[in-house]
Design an enzyme around this catalytic site. Sequence first.
Site, PDB file in Angstrom:
ATOM      1  N   HIS A  63      37.025  23.820  33.394  1.00  0.00           N
ATOM      2  CA  HIS A  63      35.997  24.825  33.160  1.00  0.00           C
ATOM      3  C   HIS A  63      34.693  24.228  32.619  1.00  0.00           C
ATOM      4  CE1 HIS A  63      39.268  27.534  33.848  1.00  0.00           C
ATOM      5  NE2 HIS A  63      38.591  28.610  33.478  1.00  0.00           N
ATOM      6  N   HIS A  97      25.380  28.194  72.096  1.00  0.00           N
ATOM      7  CA  HIS A  97      26.669  28.865  72.235  1.00  0.00           C
ATOM      8  C   HIS A  97      26.527  30.051  73.193  1.00  0.00           C
ATOM      9  CE1 HIS A  97      26.744  26.746  68.398  1.00  0.00           C
ATOM     10  NE2 HIS A  97      28.049  26.717  68.469  1.00  0.00           N
ATOM     11  N   GLU A 108      33.671  35.279  43.208  1.00  0.00           N
ATOM     12  CA  GLU A 108      32.354  34.697  42.953  1.00  0.00           C
ATOM     13  C   GLU A 108      31.521  34.533  44.232  1.00  0.00           C
ATOM     14  OE1 GLU A 108      35.290  33.240  39.859  1.00  0.00           O
ATOM     15  OE2 GLU A 108      35.228  33.252  42.061  1.00  0.00           O
ATOM     16  N   HIS A 145      32.413  28.139  74.411  1.00  0.00           N
ATOM     17  CA  HIS A 145      31.973  28.429  73.045  1.00  0.00           C
ATOM     18  C   HIS A 145      30.666  27.744  72.683  1.00  0.00           C
ATOM     19  CE1 HIS A 145      32.354  29.357  68.742  1.00  0.00           C
ATOM     20  NE2 HIS A 145      31.897  28.123  68.555  1.00  0.00           N
TER      21      HIS A 145
END
Length: 693
Positions: free
Chosen positions: A484, A26, A422, A261
Amino acid sequence: MANTQQMASAIRALAMDAVQQANSGHPGAPMGMADMAVALWGDHLRHNPKNPHWLNRDRFVLSNGHGSMLIYALLHLTGYDLPMDELKNFRVLHSKTAGHPEVGVTPGIETTTGPLGQGITNAVGMALAEKLLACEFNREGHPIIDHHTFAFMGDGCLMEGISHEACSLAGAWKLNKLIALYDDNGISIDGQVAPWFADNTPERFKAYGWNVIGPINGHDAALVSQAIASAKLSLTQPTLIVCKTSIGKGSPNRADTAKAHGEPLGAEEIALTRAAIGWNHAPFDIPKEVYADWSAVSRGKAQETEWKTAFAAYKAAHPALAKELLRRMAGELPKNFAQTVVDTVIDAHTKAHTVASRKASQLALEAFTAAMPELLGGSADLTGSNLTNTKSTPNLRFDAAGQVVKNEVGQGGRHINYGVREFGMAAIMNGVALHGGFIPYGGTFLTFSDYSRNAIRMAALMKQRIIHVFTHDSIGLGEDGPTHQSIEHAASLRLIPNLDVWRPADTAETAVAWAVALQNKHKPTALLLSRQNLPYLPKGDAVQSKAALPAGDISGLDAINKGAYVLAEPSEVGLKKKAQAVILATGSEVQLAMKAQALLAERQIAVRVVSVPSTTTFDRQSAAYQAAVLPQGLPRIAVEMGATDGWWKYGVAAVVGIDTYGESAPAAVLFQHFGFTPENVADTVEAVLQKQA
């Protein structure tokens, strides 16, 4: 006076030459960020190329890690042990210049970046560690911990949701020594980002509580340097500097296009670019005067020498603090650690509590956090469920001035409320560990490990000591239902190389799991813990002498840390005969195995019960130890409330597991429904024996 234009051109040339030679990479981002790098690395960054691990160095994170040739060029030019041959070997097997920067491989790399958004999140963790260490160790007249964390990042980092999680926390924590430079070039792989990235980024960061500078011209090194100097004056806010740049800057036909890129510019375009930027040198040829302008060796040595003098004065005034700081930054455990482990495990064994393993974890943590001030805990808005807090870990809070709030005995917070973040929590913990001085741990439900999985993977890849406390580990959580209830998560985590996974069955196994995790200096650990209460399982004596088995005992407390051990032989349920089968079980299912053993004894079927709190640890044991625990010729039956695939590698004849999603109902009802009963385990063992008869 340094020629900043030539300094930037050197980066652009090295980037396009290395990518061209590798025919991969890149070039656009390094070429676009070259002037930003001149400003930061030329004027501000405090570092010593001859000692990349200097304790009080500034940290630099290239969050948009695909632009790796930027940092490789910087490390080479400023004087790190990264010779030109390594740049010529960009992306070549076993070189120090991998496609994305890797900590521990290349000197001067602070973190492994590549998955976008995680680098800036690691930087948040580093800045937090710096702030907490300064609060704990600095004394009046001795600001021995005093450095900044800088990050470069691009549009991709800001599109990833993790950047929202981490940057919001950085504002709430008032991390004023965190300075992020945003490479705002408006281009990604798919082209102009405007149709799909319409965020008002400056306003977004102001809403987080950041100090925002710009947009400014990212190709004006002097202007960028002024912005950094201004950012360093902030007392209560992290700073975002928005730098408007052109990707592939200098390339006549590729600048400001997606073509710059992720692919080489091509020989013809490189020749045109050389002419456009006035770089009349052969590939990988850097003039001496450019090296002289870039070199940070003498300046870095002087900066570190100045700090060493200050540290000597600090050590003379506060010898105990200095010794403790050096211990923690080296990642060494306290001298009393071994005794703490013995005391904690024996205490668990003696008291034999019937508690959930999440509570057993908290009981162990009470001992370890009291003995280890480097333990920095937290939870993703589930503290009361994960039980990650202890008497020694008050909640971390900051006052209006950005200072750490201390309690009545002068102790700052050691337990972090991460909120429902999380992924951010996991990657911030990575940054804390990378910085040094703390062993971070954080909790959430096991099913939400999916959110944090890539950061867990990065911790394993980077060999960092981080502990994930995952509670509510099975259908045993009951009424919350299949959203869950973890089914595949234990098996999935065990697939991550260099991640230790523990699923303990009682208080002693949990204490040992924590002890092993804390000793795992070069690997992260996942602790999978139950919501429901688990009985204490009596630990039998060794069944073979140490002389007969050099690997050591295969049963009892001393064998738990090997990941699997013999918990019960047929003699312990009244059968004086050799085992006909082995039941392997983990966590909450070990009690089922024990009850099934008793039922089978009534049928005159003798079985050995093996508790397997950690398959990843057991798999590292010697062949002799593994054969002693799981003898050849005895059929094996595994029991675990989860996906069955991982158990077949042990040559099992059957698995009592669950390969479907759960249901919403009380735990006891679910156990019956899915066959997690002593009767079903016993029947499965008997059926296996009948089939093999």
